[in-house]
Design an enzyme around this catalytic site. Structure first.
Site, PDB file in Angstrom:
ATOM      1  N   GLY A  26       0.804  -1.219   0.000  1.00 47.96           N
ATOM      2  CA  GLY A  26       0.000   0.000   0.000  1.00 47.96           C
ATOM      3  C   GLY A  26       0.831   1.260   0.000  1.00 47.96           C
ATOM      4  O   GLY A  26       0.385   2.306   0.459  1.00 47.96           O
ATOM      5  N   TRP A  57      -3.945  -0.851  10.334  1.00 41.57           N
ATOM      6  CA  TRP A  57      -3.071  -0.714   9.145  1.00 41.57           C
ATOM      7  C   TRP A  57      -1.779  -0.165   9.730  1.00 41.57           C
ATOM      8  O   TRP A  57      -1.730   1.008  10.114  1.00 41.57           O
ATOM      9  CB  TRP A  57      -3.719   0.242   8.152  1.00 41.57           C
ATOM     10  CG  TRP A  57      -2.853   0.750   7.019  1.00 41.57           C
ATOM     11  CD1 TRP A  57      -1.550   1.158   7.064  1.00 41.57           C
ATOM     12  CD2 TRP A  57      -3.275   0.925   5.654  1.00 41.57           C
ATOM     13  NE1 TRP A  57      -1.141   1.577   5.831  1.00 41.57           N
ATOM     14  CE2 TRP A  57      -2.174   1.455   4.941  1.00 41.57           C
ATOM     15  CE3 TRP A  57      -4.472   0.705   4.961  1.00 41.57           C
ATOM     16  CZ2 TRP A  57      -2.246   1.758   3.583  1.00 41.57           C
ATOM     17  CZ3 TRP A  57      -4.523   1.022   3.609  1.00 41.57           C
ATOM     18  CH2 TRP A  57      -3.425   1.526   2.920  1.00 41.57           C
ATOM     19  N   ASP A  58      -0.775  -0.998   9.868  1.00 38.11           N
ATOM     20  CA  ASP A  58       0.461  -0.583  10.524  1.00 38.11           C
ATOM     21  C   ASP A  58       1.452  -0.043   9.496  1.00 38.11           C
ATOM     22  O   ASP A  58       1.855  -0.764   8.578  1.00 38.11           O
ATOM     23  CB  ASP A  58       1.072  -1.769  11.297  1.00 38.11           C
ATOM     24  CG  ASP A  58       2.047  -1.300  12.369  1.00 38.11           C
ATOM     25  OD1 ASP A  58       2.830  -0.369  12.096  1.00 38.11           O
ATOM     26  OD2 ASP A  58       2.045  -1.886  13.475  1.00 38.11           O
ATOM     27  N   ASN A  59       1.826   1.225   9.668  1.00 36.11           N
ATOM     28  CA  ASN A  59       2.780   1.824   8.729  1.00 36.11           C
ATOM     29  C   ASN A  59       4.234   1.637   9.175  1.00 36.11           C
ATOM     30  O   ASN A  59       5.043   2.561   9.135  1.00 36.11           O
ATOM     31  CB  ASN A  59       2.437   3.292   8.484  1.00 36.11           C
ATOM     32  CG  ASN A  59       1.384   3.431   7.404  1.00 36.11           C
ATOM     33  OD1 ASN A  59       1.368   2.667   6.424  1.00 36.11           O
ATOM     34  ND2 ASN A  59       0.476   4.390   7.554  1.00 36.11           N
ATOM     35  N   ASP A 112      -5.642   9.733   1.718  1.00 39.48           N
ATOM     36  CA  ASP A 112      -4.818  10.702   0.995  1.00 39.48           C
ATOM     37  C   ASP A 112      -5.544  11.377  -0.161  1.00 39.48           C
ATOM     38  O   ASP A 112      -5.007  11.472  -1.277  1.00 39.48           O
ATOM     39  CB  ASP A 112      -3.507  10.035   0.519  1.00 39.48           C
ATOM     40  CG  ASP A 112      -2.675   9.543   1.692  1.00 39.48           C
ATOM     41  OD1 ASP A 112      -3.130   9.678   2.837  1.00 39.48           O
ATOM     42  OD2 ASP A 112      -1.562   9.019   1.467  1.00 39.48           O
ATOM     43  N   TYR A 118      -7.917   8.314   8.861  1.00 35.39           N
ATOM     44  CA  TYR A 118      -7.559   6.938   9.239  1.00 35.39           C
ATOM     45  C   TYR A 118      -6.572   6.887  10.412  1.00 35.39           C
ATOM     46  O   TYR A 118      -6.088   5.834  10.764  1.00 35.39           O
ATOM     47  CB  TYR A 118      -6.985   6.174   8.039  1.00 35.39           C
ATOM     48  CG  TYR A 118      -5.902   6.929   7.310  1.00 35.39           C
ATOM     49  CD1 TYR A 118      -4.587   6.892   7.748  1.00 35.39           C
ATOM     50  CD2 TYR A 118      -6.202   7.705   6.196  1.00 35.39           C
ATOM     51  CE1 TYR A 118      -3.600   7.595   7.102  1.00 35.39           C
ATOM     52  CE2 TYR A 118      -5.212   8.423   5.533  1.00 35.39           C
ATOM     53  CZ  TYR A 118      -3.919   8.367   5.991  1.00 35.39           C
ATOM     54  OH  TYR A 118      -2.940   9.084   5.355  1.00 35.39           O
ATOM     55  N   ASP A 144       8.119   4.829   2.352  1.00 40.32           N
ATOM     56  CA  ASP A 144       7.931   5.640   1.144  1.00 40.32           C
ATOM     57  C   ASP A 144       8.032   7.147   1.437  1.00 40.32           C
ATOM     58  O   ASP A 144       8.270   7.571   2.571  1.00 40.32           O
ATOM     59  CB  ASP A 144       6.586   5.287   0.463  1.00 40.32           C
ATOM     60  CG  ASP A 144       5.393   5.464   1.401  1.00 40.32           C
ATOM     61  OD1 ASP A 144       5.572   5.928   2.537  1.00 40.32           O
ATOM     62  OD2 ASP A 144       4.270   5.125   0.983  1.00 40.32           O
ATOM     63  N   ASN A 154       1.861  -2.598   6.278  1.00 34.67           N
ATOM     64  CA  ASN A 154       2.267  -1.966   5.027  1.00 34.67           C
ATOM     65  C   ASN A 154       3.774  -2.177   4.841  1.00 34.67           C
ATOM     66  O   ASN A 154       4.578  -1.769   5.677  1.00 34.67           O
ATOM     67  CB  ASN A 154       1.914  -0.472   5.086  1.00 34.67           C
ATOM     68  CG  ASN A 154       1.943   0.211   3.732  1.00 34.67           C
ATOM     69  OD1 ASN A 154       2.079  -0.446   2.691  1.00 34.67           O
ATOM     70  ND2 ASN A 154       1.802   1.529   3.733  1.00 34.67           N
ATOM     71  N   LYS A 176       0.045   2.472  -4.479  1.00 34.20           N
ATOM     72  CA  LYS A 176      -0.466   3.784  -4.878  1.00 34.20           C
ATOM     73  C   LYS A 176      -0.118   4.140  -6.322  1.00 34.20           C
ATOM     74  O   LYS A 176      -0.853   4.849  -6.982  1.00 34.20           O
ATOM     75  CB  LYS A 176       0.111   4.852  -3.941  1.00 34.20           C
ATOM     76  CG  LYS A 176      -0.453   4.799  -2.507  1.00 34.20           C
ATOM     77  CD  LYS A 176      -1.798   5.484  -2.448  1.00 34.20           C
ATOM     78  CE  LYS A 176      -2.290   5.739  -1.031  1.00 34.20           C
ATOM     79  NZ  LYS A 176      -2.826   4.554  -0.364  1.00 34.20           N
TER      80      LYS A 176
HETATM   81  C1  GDL Z   1      -0.172   6.971   4.232  1.00 29.79           C
HETATM   82  C2  GDL Z   1      -0.800   6.144   3.181  1.00 29.79           C
HETATM   83  C3  GDL Z   1       0.063   4.983   2.748  1.00 29.79           C
HETATM   84  C4  GDL Z   1       1.539   5.281   2.871  1.00 29.79           C
HETATM   85  C5  GDL Z   1       1.797   5.616   4.314  1.00 29.79           C
HETATM   86  C6  GDL Z   1       3.243   5.888   4.665  1.00 29.79           C
HETATM   87  C7  GDL Z   1      -2.330   5.075   4.796  1.00 29.79           C
HETATM   88  C8  GDL Z   1      -3.716   4.647   5.080  1.00 29.79           C
HETATM   89  N1  GDL Z   1      -2.120   5.699   3.617  1.00 29.79           N
HETATM   90  O1  GDL Z   1      -0.758   7.902   4.700  1.00 29.79           O
HETATM   91  O2  GDL Z   1      -0.284   4.647   1.444  1.00 29.79           O
HETATM   92  O3  GDL Z   1       2.304   4.199   2.462  1.00 29.79           O
HETATM   93  O4  GDL Z   1       1.080   6.763   4.668  1.00 29.79           O
HETATM   94  O5  GDL Z   1       3.749   6.974   3.974  1.00 29.79           O
HETATM   95  O6  GDL Z   1      -1.461   4.872   5.591  1.00 29.79           O
END
Ligand code: GDL
Length: 460
Positions: free
Chosen positions: A16, A226-228, A124, A172, A233, A262, A47
């Site tokens: 993602g 949803w773990d970033n 986003d 989110y 990125d 993610n 994306k």
């Molecule tokens: C975000 C984006 C995701 C991105 C992440 C880290 C969500 C729901 N959306 O906001 O696509 O990879 O930050 O930059 O996390």
């Protein structure tokens, strides 16, 4: 967690992120891998896939659909459900029947190759209507989102009652009381549609049970986390996140419907963090990040390459998790700096720092040329390169200090040191905590002092 809960609990990986996304070969390999360590879902949603987001109305070319079909089969064979997501929020009109049909057409193409799990990602995007018709039909953004999702879900249910739909809302992340948007969405959205939540922040340092519970209260259902982490990125592109997951409370799983991770654009290197997440999912109470990390390194790098990888990775811990980076290097440097500032370069502390620089050098060489996992090696290369610039810069700084102390000429190592600094400054990647700059500063200062002293004695 009982077995029944476990069976329906989503443990997923989401592709993602922004930027270059996976090849089908990488994705298939990753799906097999996560299936082998207990994950049960893979969410496709890069994306930068134009047919997923910017040009979501277009169907995929036939050959690409054929490749997806193979991937869906790989997923099935691996015990992983392949979830297709669409990022239509960028341009869609919520009031448009045609746009609604186009989303369904895209979903149907995936349904026909065996996909039953779907998602709509409305993250986003600007949080106001782009089309006049939307404002005319809906009082709020939340109402529009709920309505589109409810109609999509109803349609999916007519195809197969096994179909699921999840949603990434426009808000989110955050904390109580959360936005009016989220409250209204929670009220109007069908209770079976899951909602993603990244925690208090987009990239959360910690995720607590109380965060999930507060979100559940607002959204009227427990979230899917949803773990970033480890994603790297956008502004995080200089970082390589190969450390273990930390800061997730053990009670989070019981307060959520699922958990998706993610990943990084570096597919193979993502496996390190993903492996540690799998341990956390298996036993959140007993999860020990250090032990899990050591096992992950042995498994993914191979026993032979584990020490080199560890040395490298201990200098690549900068992330939203805020784990201290380069702890060993910092300690050795601090001790050496005390001696160097006192004018001594020939001592145990400086030798220990030198030995560590050699260890880093050997680790870099091993990872580049001797490690069997070449996919990992290819992912690491840019970060190995910048780490090499750091260690050469430090070695050259030490040469300058030694020469200056002996009253010898240091022009050459000083020039090389400056060259290395230039390479570090222009490099797109980051390694270490940057503390070696103190060494460079001392070398420059010492060189300047020696030059001034030399000039003064010439003048006398
Ligand atoms: C975000 C984006 C995701 C991105 C992440 C880290 C969500 C729901 N959306 O906001 O696509 O990879 O930050 O930059 O996390």
């Amino acid at each position: 967690m009982g077995d029944a809960t476990k069976a329906s609990y989503v443990r997923g990986v989401i592709e993602g992120f922004y930027g270059v996304y996976y090849t089908f070969a990488e994705r298939d390999d990753l799906i097999r891998y996560i299936g082998s360590i207990g994950y049960n879902q893979y969410i496709y949603g890069p994306k930068n896939d134009r047919q997923h987001r910017m040009r979501w109305r277009e169907p995929y070319p036939e050959d690409v659909m054929a490749a997806f079909s193979r991937t869906v089969r790989v997923a099935r064979e691996s015990g992983v459900s392949f979830c297709y997501s669409i990022g239509s929020g960028v341009t869609m009109s919520y009031a448009s029947e045609e746009d609604f049909r186009l989303i369904l057409r895209k979903f149907k193409a995936f349904y026909d190759i065996g996909v039953r799990d779907f998602s709509i990602l409305l993250d986003d995007i600007a949080s106001s209507f782009k089309h006049e018709a939307d404002g005319a039909r809906y009082a709020t953004f939340a109402e529009a989102h709920a309505d589109v999702c409810n109609r999509l879900y109803a349609e999916l249910q007519t195809w197969d009652s096994a179909c699921t739909l999840s949603l990434c809302p426009t808000d989110y992340h955050g904390k109580a009381p959360f936005s009016p948007y989220l409250h209204e969405l929670g009220e109007k959205l069908h209770p079976r549609v899951d909602i993603f939540y990244t925690g208090e922040e987009i990239c959360s340092t910690a995720i607590r049970r109380s965060d999930a519970e507060a979100f559940a209260l607002a959204a009227r259902r427990p979230p899917v986390i949803w773990d970033n982490y480890p994603v790297n990125d956008l502004a995080m592109r200089p970082e390589l996140h190969v450390g273990p997951i930390r800061g997730r409370e053990s009670g989070v799983l019981a307060a959520t419907r699922g958990y998706v991770v993610n990943a990084m654009a570096e597919c193979e290197a993502s496996k390190l963090a993903l492996r540690t997440f799998a341990d956390y999912f298996d036993d959140p109470e007993g999860y020990d990040a250090d032990r899990s990390w050591a096992n992950a390194i042995e498994e993914i790098c191979g026993e032979r390459s584990a020490p080199a990888f560890r040395t490298f990775a201990e200098n690549s811990l900068e992330s939203c998790l805020r784990e201290p980076n380069s702890v060993k290097l910092r300690e050795l440097l601090d001790a050496a700096m005390l001696r160097l500032r006192a004018g001594s370069s020939d001592n145990e502390e400086v030798r220990a720092l030198g030995a560590y620089l050699t260890e880093l050098d050997e680790a870099c060489y091993h990872l580049k040329n001797r490690m069997y996992n070449t996919a990992l090696r290819n992912n690491l290369l840019p970060w190995i390169e910048v780490l090499e610039h750091w260690l050469w810069m430090a070695r050259r700084a030490l040469l300058v200090l030694e020469a200056a102390q002996r009253g010898e000429d240091f022009k050459q190592p000083l020039g090389w040191m400056k060259e290395s600094l230039g390479e570090i400054d222009k490099h797109p990647k980051r390694m270490t905590d940057g503390s070696l700059r103190e060494l460079a500063a001392l070398a420059l200062e010492t060189a300047e002092a020696a030059r001034t002293a030399g000039k003064e004695s010439d003048e006398r």
